[in-house]
Design a protein around this motif. Structure first.
Motif, PDB file in Angstrom:
ATOM      1  N   ALA A 266      23.913  14.172   1.057  1.00 38.65           N
ATOM      2  CA  ALA A 266      23.723  14.111   2.548  1.00 38.65           C
ATOM      3  C   ALA A 266      21.915  14.448   2.540  1.00 38.65           C
ATOM      4  CB  ALA A 266      23.743  15.313   2.780  1.00 38.65           C
ATOM      5  N   SER A 267      21.033  14.485   1.661  1.00 36.30           N
ATOM      6  CA  SER A 267      19.476  14.627   1.799  1.00 36.30           C
ATOM      7  C   SER A 267      19.238  12.709   1.311  1.00 36.30           C
ATOM      8  CB  SER A 267      19.305  15.484   0.213  1.00 36.30           C
ATOM      9  OG  SER A 267      19.269  14.989  -1.265  1.00 36.30           O
ATOM     10  N   TYR A 268      19.912  12.114   0.917  1.00 33.93           N
ATOM     11  CA  TYR A 268      19.358  10.403   0.543  1.00 33.93           C
ATOM     12  C   TYR A 268      19.795   9.197   2.021  1.00 33.93           C
ATOM     13  CZ  TYR A 268      19.644   5.292  -0.572  1.00 33.93           C
ATOM     14  OH  TYR A 268      18.915   4.263  -0.835  1.00 33.93           O
ATOM     15  N   LEU A 269      21.367   9.997   2.886  1.00 37.80           N
ATOM     16  CA  LEU A 269      21.334   9.479   3.557  1.00 37.80           C
ATOM     17  C   LEU A 269      20.642   9.773   4.723  1.00 37.80           C
ATOM     18  CD1 LEU A 269      23.506   7.616   5.026  1.00 37.80           C
ATOM     19  CD2 LEU A 269      25.130   9.514   5.612  1.00 37.80           C
ATOM     20  N   CYS A 270      20.189  11.249   4.941  1.00 37.00           N
ATOM     21  CA  CYS A 270      19.698  11.904   5.775  1.00 37.00           C
ATOM     22  C   CYS A 270      17.781  12.217   6.175  1.00 37.00           C
ATOM     23  CB  CYS A 270      20.012  13.161   6.224  1.00 37.00           C
ATOM     24  SG  CYS A 270      21.929  13.288   6.887  1.00 37.00           S
TER      25      CYS A 270
ATOM     26  N   PRO B 240       0.315  -1.267  -0.043  1.00 41.72           N
ATOM     27  CA  PRO B 240      -0.260   0.181  -0.331  1.00 41.72           C
ATOM     28  C   PRO B 240       1.318   1.202  -0.368  1.00 41.72           C
ATOM     29  CG  PRO B 240      -1.203  -1.504   1.625  1.00 41.72           C
ATOM     30  CD  PRO B 240       0.256  -2.002   0.941  1.00 41.72           C
ATOM     31  N   HIS B 241       1.963   1.074   0.221  1.00 41.93           N
ATOM     32  CA  HIS B 241       3.212   2.470   0.333  1.00 41.93           C
ATOM     33  C   HIS B 241       4.334   2.614  -0.351  1.00 41.93           C
ATOM     34  CE1 HIS B 241       0.599   2.490   3.789  1.00 41.93           C
ATOM     35  NE2 HIS B 241       0.943   1.600   4.325  1.00 41.93           N
ATOM     36  N   GLN B 242       4.099   1.907  -0.921  1.00 34.61           N
ATOM     37  CA  GLN B 242       4.944   1.343  -2.465  1.00 34.61           C
ATOM     38  C   GLN B 242       5.353   2.972  -3.430  1.00 34.61           C
ATOM     39  OE1 GLN B 242       5.551  -2.012  -4.640  1.00 34.61           O
ATOM     40  NE2 GLN B 242       6.080  -3.548  -2.718  1.00 34.61           N
ATOM     41  N   GLN B 243       4.249   3.041  -3.800  1.00 31.96           N
ATOM     42  CA  GLN B 243       3.991   4.871  -4.242  1.00 31.96           C
ATOM     43  C   GLN B 243       4.143   5.028  -3.793  1.00 31.96           C
ATOM     44  OE1 GLN B 243       0.030   6.033  -5.537  1.00 31.96           O
ATOM     45  NE2 GLN B 243       0.464   5.693  -7.654  1.00 31.96           N
ATOM     46  N   LEU B 244       3.771   5.703  -2.235  1.00 28.34           N
ATOM     47  CA  LEU B 244       4.478   6.744  -1.454  1.00 28.34           C
ATOM     48  C   LEU B 244       6.822   6.758  -1.092  1.00 28.34           C
ATOM     49  CD1 LEU B 244       4.006   8.670   0.093  1.00 28.34           C
ATOM     50  CD2 LEU B 244       4.459   7.702   2.352  1.00 28.34           C
ATOM     51  N   VAL B 245       7.024   5.784  -1.379  1.00 26.18           N
ATOM     52  CA  VAL B 245       8.113   5.676  -0.984  1.00 26.18           C
ATOM     53  C   VAL B 245       9.403   5.932  -2.333  1.00 26.18           C
ATOM     54  CG1 VAL B 245      10.228   4.194  -0.857  1.00 26.18           C
ATOM     55  CG2 VAL B 245       7.667   4.241   0.722  1.00 26.18           C
ATOM     56  N   LYS B 246       8.159   5.600  -4.057  1.00 26.72           N
ATOM     57  CA  LYS B 246       8.686   6.096  -4.719  1.00 26.72           C
ATOM     58  C   LYS B 246       8.826   6.576  -5.242  1.00 26.72           C
ATOM     59  CE  LYS B 246       7.670   0.877  -7.214  1.00 26.72           C
ATOM     60  NZ  LYS B 246       6.774   0.539  -7.910  1.00 26.72           N
ATOM     61  N   ARG B 247       7.762   8.178  -4.774  1.00 25.92           N
ATOM     62  CA  ARG B 247       7.978   9.356  -5.038  1.00 25.92           C
ATOM     63  C   ARG B 247       8.371  10.088  -4.747  1.00 25.92           C
ATOM     64  NH1 ARG B 247       0.752   9.889  -5.840  1.00 25.92           N
ATOM     65  NH2 ARG B 247       1.056   9.217  -8.148  1.00 25.92           N
ATOM     66  N   ILE B 248       8.849   9.739  -3.167  1.00 25.47           N
ATOM     67  CA  ILE B 248       9.736  10.453  -2.398  1.00 25.47           C
ATOM     68  C   ILE B 248      11.367  10.112  -2.853  1.00 25.47           C
ATOM     69  CG2 ILE B 248      10.550  10.445  -0.146  1.00 25.47           C
ATOM     70  CD1 ILE B 248       8.062   9.667   0.686  1.00 25.47           C
TER      71      ILE B 248
ATOM     72  N   THR C  33      11.749   9.736  -6.049  1.00 23.09           N
ATOM     73  CA  THR C  33      11.749  10.571  -6.936  1.00 23.09           C
ATOM     74  C   THR C  33      12.176  11.888  -7.042  1.00 23.09           C
ATOM     75  OG1 THR C  33      10.030   9.109  -8.129  1.00 23.09           O
ATOM     76  CG2 THR C  33      10.737  11.331  -9.044  1.00 23.09           C
ATOM     77  N   LEU C  34      11.225  12.468  -6.002  1.00 23.20           N
ATOM     78  CA  LEU C  34      11.887  13.507  -5.085  1.00 23.20           C
ATOM     79  C   LEU C  34      13.289  14.045  -5.084  1.00 23.20           C
ATOM     80  CD1 LEU C  34      10.282  16.502  -4.228  1.00 23.20           C
ATOM     81  CD2 LEU C  34      10.059  15.656  -1.763  1.00 23.20           C
ATOM     82  N   TRP C  35      13.485  12.916  -4.180  1.00 21.39           N
ATOM     83  CA  TRP C  35      15.106  13.568  -3.900  1.00 21.39           C
ATOM     84  C   TRP C  35      16.282  13.229  -5.606  1.00 21.39           C
ATOM     85  CZ3 TRP C  35      19.256   9.447  -5.322  1.00 21.39           C
ATOM     86  CH2 TRP C  35      20.339   9.442  -5.284  1.00 21.39           C
TER      87      TRP C  35
ATOM     88  N   MET D  19       8.355  19.115  -1.305  1.00 19.57           N
ATOM     89  CA  MET D  19       9.031  18.727  -0.110  1.00 19.57           C
ATOM     90  C   MET D  19       7.709  18.755   0.651  1.00 19.57           C
ATOM     91  SD  MET D  19      12.907  20.214  -0.470  1.00 19.57           S
ATOM     92  CE  MET D  19      14.366  18.701  -1.509  1.00 19.57           C
ATOM     93  N   VAL D  20       6.944  20.256   0.938  1.00 19.16           N
ATOM     94  CA  VAL D  20       6.102  20.673   1.890  1.00 19.16           C
ATOM     95  C   VAL D  20       4.793  19.659   1.513  1.00 19.16           C
ATOM     96  CG1 VAL D  20       4.255  22.274   2.286  1.00 19.16           C
ATOM     97  CG2 VAL D  20       6.510  23.246   1.614  1.00 19.16           C
ATOM     98  N   VAL D  21       4.427  19.103   0.420  1.00 22.89           N
ATOM     99  CA  VAL D  21       3.679  17.706   0.186  1.00 22.89           C
ATOM    100  C   VAL D  21       3.503  16.565   0.350  1.00 22.89           C
ATOM    101  CG1 VAL D  21       1.929  17.333  -1.674  1.00 22.89           C
ATOM    102  CG2 VAL D  21       2.071  19.551  -2.074  1.00 22.89           C
ATOM    103  N   VAL D  22       5.276  16.725   0.612  1.00 23.09           N
ATOM    104  CA  VAL D  22       5.474  15.164   0.749  1.00 23.09           C
ATOM    105  C   VAL D  22       5.425  15.248   3.489  1.00 23.09           C
ATOM    106  CG1 VAL D  22       7.235  13.364   1.546  1.00 23.09           C
ATOM    107  CG2 VAL D  22       6.490  14.453  -0.747  1.00 23.09           C
TER     108      VAL D  22
END
Length: 233
Positions: free
Chosen positions: A84-88, A32-40, A42-44, A165-168
Motif C-alpha cells: 500500500a505504501s508503494y502504491l499510495c 536533476p531529481h533522480q537522486q531524490l526519487v531514488k532516496r524516496i 530507498t525509504l520505502w 519521512m518528515v525530512v522527505v
C-alpha cells in the motif's frame, strides 16, 4: 512511444503473475531529481524491511510471554502497508516528478502526511497493536531483557524511518513550491484526465528526426521545471 513491459515488482519468470508497474528512474525522471526519487524509493524499501523486522520482534515478544495477537497484527501490517505504501505514496511522487503533475503532488502530500502520522503512532508502540515501539519495548525490559533487545532494534529503526519521512515531506514540499504548482493546476489535470498518464512531448520533431533519435522518448515534459530549492540533503 514504444510499448514497454512492466518490470516492478521483479518476479520470477516461472510465476504466472506479472509485474504491475513500469519503473525506470534513469529513463523517466529528469536528471536533476533522480537522486531524490531514488532516496524516496530507498525509504520505502527500508520501511518495508522494518515491518519485516517487526514481525521477528513480535515473535520474540510472544515467545517471552507477550500476547500472540501482536504477532498476528505484525503480519497484517507487513502484508497491508508494504504494497500500500508503494502504491499510495511512492507511485504518486514518482509520477509527479516525472510529469510535473500538480495532482500527483497533492495526492502524495495528503497520503504521505497520513503515513507520517501512522509511523509516529507505530513508534509509540501501543500494547496489543503488533508494533515494537517505545512503550512496549521499555516496559518489556523488566520481563525479558533479551526479547526486549530484539524489540529495541525494530523501535530504533522505526524512529529513524519516521524521521526520514518528515525530512522527505519537507524536501518535496520545497520542491513543489519551487515548481509553481497549485491547486488550480491540480483541478485542471483532474478535469482533463492528464493526471492518469505523463504528458507526451509536443510534436517538435519530424518523423525522420524521431527515427534518427531512437524508438522512444522519456515521458516527461521537454522543459524540465526550474525548482528554486536545489540544495543537497
Amino acid at each position: 512511444m514504444t510499448e514497454r513491459a512492466n518490470n516492478f515488482p521483479p518476479l520470477p519468470k516461472f510465476l504466472k503473475v506479472r509485474p504491475c508497474f513500469y519503473q525506470n528512474i534513469q529513463e523517466e525522471i529528469p536528471a536533476p531529481h533522480q537522486q531524490l526519487v531514488k532516496r524516496i524509493f530507498t525509504l520505502w524499501m527500508i520501511y518495508s524491511g522494518t515491518l519485516c523486522l517487526n514481525v521477528i520482534g513480535c515473535i520474540a515478544w510472544w515467545a517471552a510471554g507477550g500476547y500472540g495477537s501482536n504477532f498476528g497484527f505484525s503480519l497484517l501490517w507487513l502484508i497491508l502497508f508494504s504494497p500500500a505504501s508503494y502504491l499510495c505514496w511512492f507511485r504518486p511522487i514518482y509520477k509527479a516528478i516525472r510529469a510535473d503533475s500538480s495532482f500527483n503532488f497533492m495526492a502524495f502530500f495528503f497520503i504521505f502526511f497520513l503515513q507520517v502520522v501512522v509511523a509516529v503512532i507505530q513508534c509509540l508502540g501501543i500494547n496489543n497493536w503488533g508494533i515494537c515501539g517505545w512503550i512496549a519495548t521499555v516496559t518489556f525490559f523488566s520481563h525479558n531483557a533479551a526479547a526486549a533487545t530484539v524489540m529495541l532494534l525494530t523501535t530504533l529503526l522505526l524512529t529513524l524511518v519516521t524521521t526520514l519521512m518528515v525530512v522527505v515531506l519537507i524536501k518535496v514540499h520545497r520542491l513543489y513550491r519551487g515548481s509553481g504548482g497549485s491547486m488550480t493546476r491540480a483541478q485542471e489535470e483532474w478535469g482533463t484526465g492528464t493526471w492518469k498518464n505523463a504528458p507526451v512531448r509536443k510534436d517538435e520533431f519530424s518523423a525522420v528526426d524521431q527515427t534518427a533519435q531512437g524508438p522512444s522518448l522519456p515521458e516527461y515534459p521537454a522543459a524540465v521545471p526550474s525548482y528554486l530549492d536545489n540544495r543537497s540533503w
